[in-house]
Every structure is written in structure tokens, then in C-alpha cells.
Design a protein around this motif. Sequence first.
Motif, PDB file in Angstrom:
ATOM      1  N   ASP A 289       0.886  -1.248  -0.285  1.00  0.00           N
ATOM      2  CA  ASP A 289      -0.090  -0.067  -0.093  1.00  0.00           C
ATOM      3  C   ASP A 289       0.646   1.211   0.099  1.00  0.00           C
ATOM      4  N   LYS A 295      -5.712   2.978   4.447  1.00  0.00           N
ATOM      5  CA  LYS A 295      -5.852   2.079   3.894  1.00  0.00           C
ATOM      6  C   LYS A 295      -5.871   0.973   4.529  1.00  0.00           C
ATOM      7  N   THR A 366       9.362   2.038  -2.089  1.00  0.00           N
ATOM      8  CA  THR A 366       8.711   1.864  -2.937  1.00  0.00           C
ATOM      9  C   THR A 366       9.449   0.737  -3.672  1.00  0.00           C
ATOM     10  N   VAL A 367       8.713  -0.506  -4.502  1.00  0.00           N
ATOM     11  CA  VAL A 367       9.353  -1.210  -5.424  1.00  0.00           C
ATOM     12  C   VAL A 367       9.024  -1.851  -6.355  1.00  0.00           C
ATOM     13  N   LEU A 372       8.027  -6.277  -7.665  1.00  0.00           N
ATOM     14  CA  LEU A 372       6.077  -6.808  -7.130  1.00  0.00           C
ATOM     15  C   LEU A 372       5.515  -7.910  -8.006  1.00  0.00           C
ATOM     16  N   ASP A 389     -11.487   2.921  -0.133  1.00  0.00           N
ATOM     17  CA  ASP A 389     -10.538   3.251  -0.844  1.00  0.00           C
ATOM     18  C   ASP A 389     -11.764   3.265  -2.521  1.00  0.00           C
ATOM     19  N   ASN A 392      -8.871   0.696  -5.787  1.00  0.00           N
ATOM     20  CA  ASN A 392      -8.094   0.371  -5.177  1.00  0.00           C
ATOM     21  C   ASN A 392      -7.851  -1.071  -5.772  1.00  0.00           C
TER      22      ASN A 392
HETATM   23  P1  ADQ Z   1      -4.081   4.835  -4.228  1.00  0.00           P
HETATM   24  O1  ADQ Z   1      -4.754   5.391  -3.420  1.00  0.00           O
HETATM   25  O2  ADQ Z   1      -2.519   5.559  -5.208  1.00  0.00           O
HETATM   26  O3  ADQ Z   1      -4.641   5.208  -5.729  1.00  0.00           O
HETATM   27  P2  ADQ Z   1      -4.286   1.835  -5.142  1.00  0.00           P
HETATM   28  O4  ADQ Z   1      -5.235   1.705  -6.400  1.00  0.00           O
HETATM   29  O5  ADQ Z   1      -3.689   0.978  -4.499  1.00  0.00           O
HETATM   30  O6  ADQ Z   1      -4.113   3.264  -4.400  1.00  0.00           O
HETATM   31  O7  ADQ Z   1      -3.262   2.298  -6.339  1.00  0.00           O
HETATM   32  C1  ADQ Z   1      -1.677   1.936  -5.454  1.00  0.00           C
HETATM   33  C2  ADQ Z   1      -0.243   1.854  -6.685  1.00  0.00           C
HETATM   34  O8  ADQ Z   1       0.109   1.613  -6.092  1.00  0.00           O
HETATM   35  C3  ADQ Z   1      -0.365   0.467  -7.360  1.00  0.00           C
HETATM   36  O9  ADQ Z   1      -0.549   0.087  -8.456  1.00  0.00           O
HETATM   37  C4  ADQ Z   1       0.279  -0.337  -6.580  1.00  0.00           C
HETATM   38  O10 ADQ Z   1       1.416  -1.623  -7.213  1.00  0.00           O
HETATM   39  C5  ADQ Z   1       1.382   0.540  -6.518  1.00  0.00           C
HETATM   40  N1  ADQ Z   1       2.407   0.690  -4.938  1.00  0.00           N
HETATM   41  C6  ADQ Z   1       1.637   0.488  -4.244  1.00  0.00           C
HETATM   42  N2  ADQ Z   1       3.013   0.173  -2.818  1.00  0.00           N
HETATM   43  C7  ADQ Z   1       3.251   0.673  -3.598  1.00  0.00           C
HETATM   44  C8  ADQ Z   1       5.349  -0.513  -3.433  1.00  0.00           C
HETATM   45  N3  ADQ Z   1       5.212  -0.549  -2.163  1.00  0.00           N
HETATM   46  N4  ADQ Z   1       5.773  -0.205  -4.364  1.00  0.00           N
HETATM   47  C9  ADQ Z   1       5.717   0.316  -5.514  1.00  0.00           C
HETATM   48  N5  ADQ Z   1       4.155   0.604  -6.823  1.00  0.00           N
HETATM   49  C10 ADQ Z   1       3.120   0.170  -5.436  1.00  0.00           C
HETATM   50  C11 ADQ Z   1      -6.051   6.900  -6.207  1.00  0.00           C
HETATM   51  C12 ADQ Z   1      -7.444   6.023  -5.376  1.00  0.00           C
HETATM   52  C13 ADQ Z   1      -7.436   4.161  -5.283  1.00  0.00           C
HETATM   53  C14 ADQ Z   1      -7.690   3.959  -7.123  1.00  0.00           C
HETATM   54  C15 ADQ Z   1      -6.743   4.658  -8.217  1.00  0.00           C
HETATM   55  C16 ADQ Z   1      -6.359   5.021  -9.512  1.00  0.00           C
HETATM   56  O11 ADQ Z   1      -6.690   6.034  -3.672  1.00  0.00           O
HETATM   57  O12 ADQ Z   1      -8.878   3.876  -5.028  1.00  0.00           O
HETATM   58  O13 ADQ Z   1      -7.276   3.039  -7.011  1.00  0.00           O
HETATM   59  O14 ADQ Z   1      -6.493   5.952  -8.054  1.00  0.00           O
HETATM   60  O15 ADQ Z   1      -8.341   5.246  -9.759  1.00  0.00           O
END
Ligand code: ADQ
Length: 499
Positions: A289, A295, A366-367, A372, A389, A392
Motif C-alpha cells: 500500500d 489503507k 517503493t519496489v 512487486l 478506497d 484499489n
Molecule cells: P492509490 O490510493 O494510490 O490510488 P491504489 O489503487 O492501490 O491506490 O494504487 C496504488 C498503486 O501503487 C498500485 O499500482 C500499486 O502497485 C502501487 N504501489 C503501492 N505500493 C507500492 C510499493 N511499495 N511499491 C511499488 N508500487 C506500489 C488512487 C485511489 C484508488 C484508485 C486509484 C486508481 O485512492 O482507490 O484505485 O487511484 O484510480
Amino acid sequence: MDTPRIRQPGAADADFVVVANRLPVHLDSQGPDGPRWRRSPGGLVSALEPILRARRGAWAGWAGTAAGGTPAGLPDEDVRLHAVPLDETEYREYYEGFSNTTLWPLFHDVVVPPDFDRGWWQSYQRVNQRFARHAAALAAPGATVWVQDYQLMLVPEMLRALRPDVRIGFFLHIPFPPPELFLQLPWRSQIVDGLLGADLIGFQLPGGAQNFLHLVRRLRRAESVGHAARSAVLGTVRVGDREVRVGAFPISVDAAGLEELAGGRTVRERARQIRRQLGEHRRIMLGVDRLDYTKGIDQRLRAFEGLLADGRAAARDTVLVQIATPSRERVEHYRLQRARIEARVGHINGAFGQVGQVPVHYLHTTVDRTELAALYRAADVMLVTPLRDGMNLVAKEFVAARPDLGGALVLSEFAGAAQELTRALLVNPHHLHELQDVMATALTLDPADGRRRMEELRRHLRERDVHHWARSFLTALGGAGHGSLLPDTGDPATRANVA
Ligand code: ADQ
């Protein structure tokens, strides 16, 4: 687009303009020839890139650099990126302040109390006006402009005032709250008017679209709202002589791309290595996350602690890997949340670990995509437990990354994704005991049941990927009488959603 260039304002010649808070690139290094940019990963850019290429497209957004940040660069032939500058004060007031300390918590069920600050609001207006001016300068006559997300909710109206000839779409990535929460906002009417500058307003879920329509009914005359239960478009709002359509377009991931990556040798080997490193015989639970209080990371850790305490899990047979991307680190509630999470990780490992065997592996980092995908493939249980959310994407990425049909998905009912991924193990993360029970169930899920569930989840995702999302939005925005924005690709979304 590996080393994209950022272009300076040029002629108004783009037929398709994406306007988002951030450009899909970040500064990699400062070389002797100026800054080097790297493409940022993300579904949005993968979904829109083919359309940007095909339609003389441009993307306007902030480049993520500090004060005065308009990096120099030359036009890129393929995807044209256009930097909108923000100075340090604007970053603090418009982005960290109004966007992330007012709107973000207000739109996420007031998980923490939002701050209302007139100075931040003024900055939000100024910056939105700037984004609108830049978009107006890029768009060719009759172009389509697609504005993204809560940082830019005033842009549709501002852009329409500057360029009444362009077609404007707006998509909100986060939840749209019920009217009784939204009405707390001192500048509620201005925000609603800002959005109503669009021709099509898209939300993740039908519930968000309905919340917006109810709100409009309360703030404006009731008779201005009509019903239109046609495909994704759920209602219309009459604004003067215009009709604004309102609909739900659940975003998704590049399912085929992720499947290919996860099925490749590098990822499979890395997944095996991760399992070896954590202990072959141990069950792996995974959380990925942004480090955000919405989250539910803290709730997840508390639930895991409960399982360790009551003996349903032990450090010798179970490990929780939590990857948390640093996020909004100067905002107070994010700092507090990080401190809470790190204290709890320390407490759990102190109480239940032994030398060489800790129950929680926590990485604040961040990875990359390969790592990932390998983590997704290595996991026995994926924990996606947000308190609220919009969608997600992690939940959908996990499913896309499991062509082996392994792994169980524990998914919060309060994530938008739960409305589609109904074969996940759904849970109310506010209910600690239920969360513990569902986590325990996931750890002991019958493998045949797990595979059936995963199969159904994957079937859904194959049909509803991010390309489907972009096409259905843009087709609905194209509307009857304007001609489709997209060539007919044979995708049912292109045919089904013409309003
Ligand atoms: P976010 O709140 O950022 O997005 P999410 O939809 O989970 O949440 O997207 C996060 C992205 O970041 C994913 O692609 C994930 O792989 C990547 N990510 C998370 N942690 C990471 C890590 N440690 N290293 C690398 N990558 C990481 C917002 C809204 C969401 C909605 C999206 C898209 O809050 O509800 O789904 O936009 O509309």
C-alpha cells in the motif's frame, strides 16, 4: 517513452489532452545536458498511451520538481508532455493542504477530520486556473480534454469558460462521499459548479455517481437532474443549454501485461527466492500500500497480532510482509500514521519473534514492477483492507499476477474493487474480530476452493481491464452525434457505451 522529454507551451494542436496533477514521469537525475526523466509506472499511462499516440495527444501536469519547476525539453514526437509549474508555497497549500488535508479525508468518510483553510482554497483556485489555462493553450479546436481527479475539480468549468469549443471529461479516482459529508465543505457549491463544467463526469462506482446526483438535486433545482440508465451513464444534469452526463466507470489494471510479467522466468525465480528467504514452510501474508491512513494497515497489523496472540498463527509458520510506499510525508496525519504503524511492527516482532524469525517484515519503500509481481506470486494471502478506497488497484494487480491460480485475496468491503471482485474473501476491516477470522480462513483455505475463486476473479479482470475502462469512458464522452473518439477495436466497451 523510456526517456521522455517535457515540452514547452506550443501551438494549440492536440486533439486529445489529458490533464492530471502529475505528469507520468519523474526526475531521474540531473545530467550535464539537463534533467533526465523516467516514466512513472501506472495503469493510467499504459491505458492512455495508445490513445495519446493515435490522436496527436498531450499530457499536462506538474513534473514533480521543486520551485519554479518547468524543466527544459524538446517536443517528443510520440507522447507530448507538458509541464505545469508549481512553486513551493503552491505545493504546500494546493497539494498538501487543500487536496490532501481537506478533500482527501473528507472524501474518505472523514477517517481523519479534514481541515478547512481559506488560504489553501485560494491556492487551489489559482492552481486549477493555471491548469485550465495550460490545457486551453494545448487543445486544438474541438479537441477532447480529459481531466483527472480531486486535485483539479475546478478545471472543467474554468476550461469551458476559456474554450467553449472543447469536449471535457472528468474522472474522479477516489470515492465521492454522501451529501451529508460533502456539505461540510465551505466551498461546496464552487466545487460542484467546477465539475459541472464537464460534459461527462465519471466516478468509480454507481454509488459515487448517485451521491453526486443527490447532491446536485439538493444544491441546484431538483428538476435539473434527469435519469439515464443507459450503460455506464446513470443520470444527467441540465446546466443552461448543456446536458452533463454522470456515470460509473470502475478503473482497472493492464491485466494481460501483468499476467505476462508474472508468468515470466525472472519473476517466477524471484518469487521462489522470496519464499526460500522467508522460510519454505511458512505461509506468506502480503500487504502492499501507499502509507496512507485510509489503507487500513494498522487494523491489519492489529488483526495479525491477535492471531499470534490466540495461537491461530505463529512466527514459525506464518509471516506478514508489509510493503509501504512513502506518501505525503510532510502531512501531519501521515507522519502520525507512520509512527503508529512502525511502533506496532516493533511491538509485534518484539513480543512474538525470535532471533532469525520475526513475524512481520516491514519495508518503507517503493519496489519496482518485477519485484512487486514476484511478491504477488510468492504470497499465500493478499491483504487489501482499506477503511475506504475508490477502487484499489493492488487487489486487481494481485489477481492479474496469479495465472497459477494460487493465493487467496482478503478484500475490504469498503474498497471499490469489492463490488466487482465478489469471489474474494470480503471483510469489514472496522470489525477486528471479523478481520481476524477472515485472515485465519484465508490461511487455511481449501486449495480447490481457492483455485475456483481465483479463476472467477481472473475471468472478470480479463474482460474489465484498464483498456476497457479508458474506452468505455471515452466512448461515453464521445456521445451521440459527435462520432466516436476511438476507432472500433472490436472491444464490446466501444460498442456498448455510446450514450
Ligand atoms: P492509490 O490510493 O494510490 O490510488 P491504489 O489503487 O492501490 O491506490 O494504487 C496504488 C498503486 O501503487 C498500485 O499500482 C500499486 O502497485 C502501487 N504501489 C503501492 N505500493 C507500492 C510499493 N511499495 N511499491 C511499488 N508500487 C506500489 C488512487 C485511489 C484508488 C484508485 C486509484 C486508481 O485512492 O482507490 O484505485 O487511484 O484510480
